[in-house]
Design an enzyme around this catalytic site. Structure first.
Site, PDB file in Angstrom:
ATOM      1  N   THR A  47       0.892  -0.691  -0.299  1.00 26.72           N
ATOM      2  CA  THR A  47      -0.225   0.040  -0.707  1.00 26.72           C
ATOM      3  C   THR A  47       0.924   1.227  -0.191  1.00 26.72           C
ATOM      4  O   THR A  47       0.306   2.217  -0.776  1.00 26.72           O
ATOM      5  CB  THR A  47      -0.994   0.144   1.106  1.00 26.72           C
ATOM      6  N   CYS A  48       2.242   1.082   0.526  1.00 24.14           N
ATOM      7  CA  CYS A  48       2.634   1.843   0.769  1.00 24.14           C
ATOM      8  C   CYS A  48       3.503   2.188  -0.431  1.00 24.14           C
ATOM      9  O   CYS A  48       3.357   4.354  -0.516  1.00 24.14           O
ATOM     10  CB  CYS A  48       3.788   2.087   1.999  1.00 24.14           C
ATOM     11  N   THR A  49       4.068   1.926  -1.108  1.00 26.48           N
ATOM     12  CA  THR A  49       5.016   1.780  -2.511  1.00 26.48           C
ATOM     13  C   THR A  49       3.511   1.462  -3.855  1.00 26.48           C
ATOM     14  O   THR A  49       4.121   3.147  -3.882  1.00 26.48           O
ATOM     15  CB  THR A  49       5.141   0.526  -2.894  1.00 26.48           C
TER      16      THR A  49
END
Length: 161
Positions: A47-49
């Site tokens: 999700t961060c990337t």
């Protein structure tokens, strides 16, 4: 206690990778003027990337057009991982400063630490986005789940800029 609007950013420092290796940078120096700050549970996590960082890369110029002086991303990783992730996501070319809260002290001081043992995440930061002026939070938007990127996305925070 979890941070909220009108709270002051805790004192302390984070790490960034400089020409000669890791460098400590005082939060007070990073948060002068109007700043967008967002935090991720971990560099290179899905999700961060794939969602969170790209939302700020897409909106970086719009934040600057609205008077935001700096865009800071905080991750509970070491500065080597933070710098590599910044390059791989295009954050560095978008002017987003990816900073390492390597020991999680900033995360704990903001009351945003959590563990997710099934994912192998310990001492990580809840996903959030905020606007601050001279170190005082104006808006703080914290996700309910670390795998969600809605209220903390660049587009959602931009509505408050």
């Amino acid at each position: 206690m979890t941070i909220k609007a009108n709270d002051r950013l805790p004192e302390g420092s984070v790490l960034k990778l400089g020409a000669d290796g890791p460098e400590q940078v005082a939060l007070a120096d990073l948060t002068k003027g109007r700043v967008a700050i967002f935090a991720v549970p971990g560099a290179f996590t899905p999700t961060c990337t794939n969602a969170h960082m790209p939302s700020f890369v897409r909106t970086a110029d719009q934040f600057r057009a609205k008077g935001v002086d700096r865009i800071l991303c905080i991750t509970v990783n070491d500065p080597f991982v933070a710098a590599t992730w910044a390059k791989e996501t295009g954050a560095d070319t978008a002017g987003i400063e990816v900073l390492a809260d390597a020991d999680g002290s900033l995360t704990k001081a903001m009351g945003l630490n959590f563990d997710a043992p099934p994912a192998g995440l310990y001492g990580r930061c809840k996903r959030f986005a905020a606007l601050a002026t001279d170190g005082v939070f104006e808006v703080v938007q914290i996700e309910d789940s670390p795998g969600t990127c809605s209220v903390s996305a660049g587009e959602a925070l931009l509505e408050h800029a």
